[in-house]
Scaffold this motif. Structure first.
Motif, short mmCIF file in Angstrom:
data_model
loop_
_atom_site.label_atom_id
_atom_site.label_comp_id
_atom_site.label_asym_id
_atom_site.label_seq_id
_atom_site.Cartn_x
_atom_site.Cartn_y
_atom_site.Cartn_z
N CYS A 160 -13.88 69.22 82.28
CA CYS A 160 -15.22 69.97 82.13
C CYS A 160 -16.11 68.90 81.98
O CYS A 160 -16.50 68.71 80.49
CB CYS A 160 -15.37 70.92 80.95
SG CYS A 160 -16.67 71.80 80.83
N PRO A 161 -17.13 68.55 83.06
CA PRO A 161 -18.18 67.43 82.58
C PRO A 161 -18.83 67.86 81.51
O PRO A 161 -19.42 66.98 80.60
CB PRO A 161 -18.72 67.24 83.77
CG PRO A 161 -17.60 67.59 84.79
CD PRO A 161 -16.95 68.68 84.17
N LYS A 162 -19.67 68.97 81.41
CA LYS A 162 -20.57 69.30 80.44
C LYS A 162 -20.10 69.32 79.19
O LYS A 162 -20.68 69.18 77.77
CB LYS A 162 -21.24 70.54 80.77
CG LYS A 162 -22.28 70.75 81.99
CD LYS A 162 -22.82 72.04 82.16
CE LYS A 162 -23.82 71.76 83.33
NZ LYS A 162 -24.36 73.24 83.71
N SER A 163 -18.59 69.73 78.78
CA SER A 163 -18.25 69.64 77.47
C SER A 163 -18.14 68.22 77.07
O SER A 163 -18.64 68.01 75.71
CB SER A 163 -16.78 70.04 77.69
OG SER A 163 -16.15 69.91 76.40
N LEU A 164 -17.97 67.15 77.54
CA LEU A 164 -18.20 65.83 77.35
C LEU A 164 -19.33 65.64 76.90
O LEU A 164 -19.83 64.93 75.99
CB LEU A 164 -17.54 64.79 78.36
CG LEU A 164 -17.79 63.31 78.00
CD1 LEU A 164 -16.88 63.17 76.63
CD2 LEU A 164 -17.17 62.63 79.20
N TRP A 165 -20.42 65.89 78.00
CA TRP A 165 -21.86 65.70 77.48
C TRP A 165 -22.35 66.21 76.06
O TRP A 165 -22.73 65.59 75.68
CB TRP A 165 -22.73 66.24 78.71
CG TRP A 165 -24.29 65.90 78.53
CD1 TRP A 165 -24.77 64.81 78.98
CD2 TRP A 165 -25.00 66.62 77.78
NE1 TRP A 165 -26.23 64.83 78.56
CE2 TRP A 165 -26.28 65.88 77.80
CE3 TRP A 165 -25.08 67.74 77.04
CZ2 TRP A 165 -27.43 66.23 77.25
CZ3 TRP A 165 -26.12 68.15 76.42
CH2 TRP A 165 -27.43 67.36 76.56
N LEU A 166 -21.92 67.39 76.03
CA LEU A 166 -22.22 67.81 74.51
C LEU A 166 -21.54 67.23 73.42
O LEU A 166 -22.28 67.20 72.34
CB LEU A 166 -21.78 69.35 74.76
CG LEU A 166 -22.11 70.50 73.50
CD1 LEU A 166 -23.68 70.60 73.71
CD2 LEU A 166 -21.40 71.67 73.37
N LEU A 167 -20.50 66.88 73.55
CA LEU A 167 -19.99 66.01 72.61
C LEU A 167 -20.41 64.79 72.33
O LEU A 167 -20.60 64.32 70.96
CB LEU A 167 -18.11 65.79 73.08
CG LEU A 167 -17.59 64.71 72.14
CD1 LEU A 167 -17.41 65.61 70.78
CD2 LEU A 167 -16.01 64.60 72.54
N LYS A 168 -21.09 64.11 73.12
CA LYS A 168 -21.84 63.06 73.30
C LYS A 168 -23.02 63.15 72.50
O LYS A 168 -23.66 62.07 71.88
CB LYS A 168 -21.62 61.98 74.65
CG LYS A 168 -20.15 61.72 74.80
CD LYS A 168 -19.68 60.57 74.01
CE LYS A 168 -18.17 60.04 74.28
NZ LYS A 168 -17.64 59.04 73.41
N HIS A 169 -23.90 64.09 73.23
CA HIS A 169 -25.27 63.98 73.01
C HIS A 169 -25.50 65.05 71.97
O HIS A 169 -26.69 65.05 71.29
CB HIS A 169 -25.96 64.37 74.24
CG HIS A 169 -26.27 63.54 75.27
ND1 HIS A 169 -27.06 62.67 75.31
CD2 HIS A 169 -25.12 63.17 76.37
CE1 HIS A 169 -26.90 61.74 76.40
NE2 HIS A 169 -25.81 61.95 76.88
#
Length: 474
Positions: free
Chosen positions: A14-23
């Motif tokens: 899930c690409p957005k899941s990783l984005w949320l984790l990082k940002h």
């Protein structure tokens, strides 16, 4: 921003899941690292130790090194479990896993994992000649001291890895591009088109518009069907017609739309007509480990170490007999079998929940002890699966589309609760057993024993209560 192998695998899911984790890490639903995930991680280290011991005993041991880190100019990060420096200046990468085979499924794609490792290593200027997945040999049987040479399999996956270099490189570029964006559309994530078991940890954050209950509560719904419903914006079960779902799913759908349980009395009567008294409500606890802990065990093969048995002698029996067994040393299950033989009579039904688990253990124990096979296969023939009732006999949307006892029990017997128990699930039972067999006699050991027995006892008593509650509805 550093992007690790774990990050990349999360991006693929899930690409957005990783984005949320990082940002926005403060928005990410971290939760506690699950007990089972902890166990897998710890076992990985144990297997690594065996692999290190094996290569360390070889004549070329000085060519190997461990836990080598690779960091690229654009922030990619990988750490190889083992590398070997070859005479021509190239290296071999060895990824150590606690599985009994090379996994290639979407959730545990070890080839993709290894491909990331190679790409990162080569971006730092190294040349990777070979890539291996080191996994457990499922045929290995412990006999005395663990033999790493027999325990481990070195699978050469170089050709598979090389075949994925182009695809994986493109995916890495996509991941880095996404992570470089300060903002994204947070209205939904790609998991919206996946079944519930494949949802990311951030599903509720990104998909707040999903009603409860929803299409994701339909049992065994296919990804294609989920995708079709989501493309039409149909998430509520009130928007789904009976002719759009399977027969099994129709029971959940009817319950959701009627806001009441769906009771098929013919199915319930059929189940209870098969029940022969006395009824033995049986539950096993098992232990499995990457490194077999006792002679006769195989890697990751379950060893039954505990059982609970509630005996209901007649339909109106209110004075149940309870029998329990808990091994207090690491041993194969012969004594457990003999204890059951002394307490389970030759007639009467055996009732379990998700009985395929108990029956698989019975078959495995029969293979280990052929002279006990008549008894164990007799148990299999007499077994009824209480879970089956909740597939088409008694279906309540309050179960969330599940037939798990942990979902059914709070609805049918809300006074029974696992939540405040010191041992409250199977993984905790496994970990507790390892502690128990290693503790000296002490108040701590006595309490641990009591906690383990109480947990397993509740498993079978819960079945009794559910059995009786449904029987009243037939």
């Amino acid at each position: 921003m550093r992007t690790s192998k774990t990050d990349f695998i999360q991006f693929l899911h899930c690409p957005k899941s990783l984005w949320l984790l990082k940002h926005k890490p403060d928005k990410y639903p971290h939760g506690e690292f699950s007990d089972y995930a902890k166990k897998i991680a710890e076992e990985g280290y144990e297997v690594e130790e065996q692999a290190q011991a094996l290569v360390g005993a070889q004549s070329d041991a000085t060519a190997f090194s461990f836990q080598n880190e690779f960091i690229t100019a654009r922030g990619l990060y990988a750490r190889a479990d083992i590398i070997r420096k070859n005479a021509d200046g190239t290296i071999n990468i060895y990824e150590v896993k606690s599985s009994t085979s090379v996994k290639r499924d979407a959730k545990h794609d070890q080839i993709k994992d290894a491909t990331f490792q190679k790409i990162v290593a080569e971006e730092t200027g190294l040349q990777v000649a070979k890539v291996y997945i080191v996994h457990l040999n499922k045929e290995y049987v412990r006999d005395g001291t663990v033999d790493p040479k027999q325990l481990l399999v070195f699978a050469d996956v170089t050709d598979e890895v090389n075949g994925l270099i182009g695809e994986t490189s493109s995916q890495i570029d996509d991941a880095l591009d996404l992570l470089s964006r300060p903002e994204i559309d947070e209205g939904s994530c790609s998991c919206i088109s996946l079944t519930k078991s494949n949802h990311c940890d951030t599903f509720e954050y990104f998909n707040q518009c999903i009603p409860a209950p929803s299409i994701y509560d339909l049992p065994r719904i296919t990804r294609a069907k989920v995708s079709a419903f989501t493309q039409m914006g149909r998430f509520s079960l009130d928007e789904i017609e009976l002719d759009e779902v399977t027969e099994k799913q129709s029971f959940v759908l009817k319950s959701a739309q009627s806001r009441a349980p769906v009771i098929e009395r013919a199915a319930l009567s059929k189940f209870f007509s098969q029940a022969e008294y006395p009824i033995y409500f049986l539950d096993y606890e098992t232990y499995s480990s990457a490194i077999p802990i006792v002679d006769g065990a195989r890697p990751q093969a379950p060893i039954p170490f505990q059982y609970s048995l509630h005996i209901k002698r007649t339909p109106n029996d209110t004075q149940l007999v309870h029998v329990e067994y808990l091994a207090e040393e690491a041993a194969m299950p012969l004594q457990l079998i003999e204890h059951m033989e002394a307490h389970i009579g030759e007639i009467g039904s055996v009732v379990s929940w998700h009985a395929s688990f108990e029956n698989t253990q019975n078959k495995s124990m029969a293979d280990l002890y052929p002279r006990k096979s008549d008894f164990l296969f007799g148990l299999i023939r007499r077994t009824l699966d209480l879970e089956d009732i909740f597939k088409d006999g008694y279906v309540d949307i309050a179960f969330g589309g599940s037939t798990s006892i942990k979902k059914v029990l709070p609805v049918l017997a809300p006074d029974l609760d696992y939540a405040n128990m010191a041992v409250s699930n199977g993984t905790e039972a496994m970990e507790s057993w390892v502690r128990l067999i290693n503790l000296p006699d002490s108040p701590e050991k006595d309490k641990l024993r009591k906690d383990m027995l109480e947990y397993c006892k509740l498993d079978t008593y819960a079945m009794v209560r559910i059995f009786e509650e449904i029987e009243r509805k037939t």
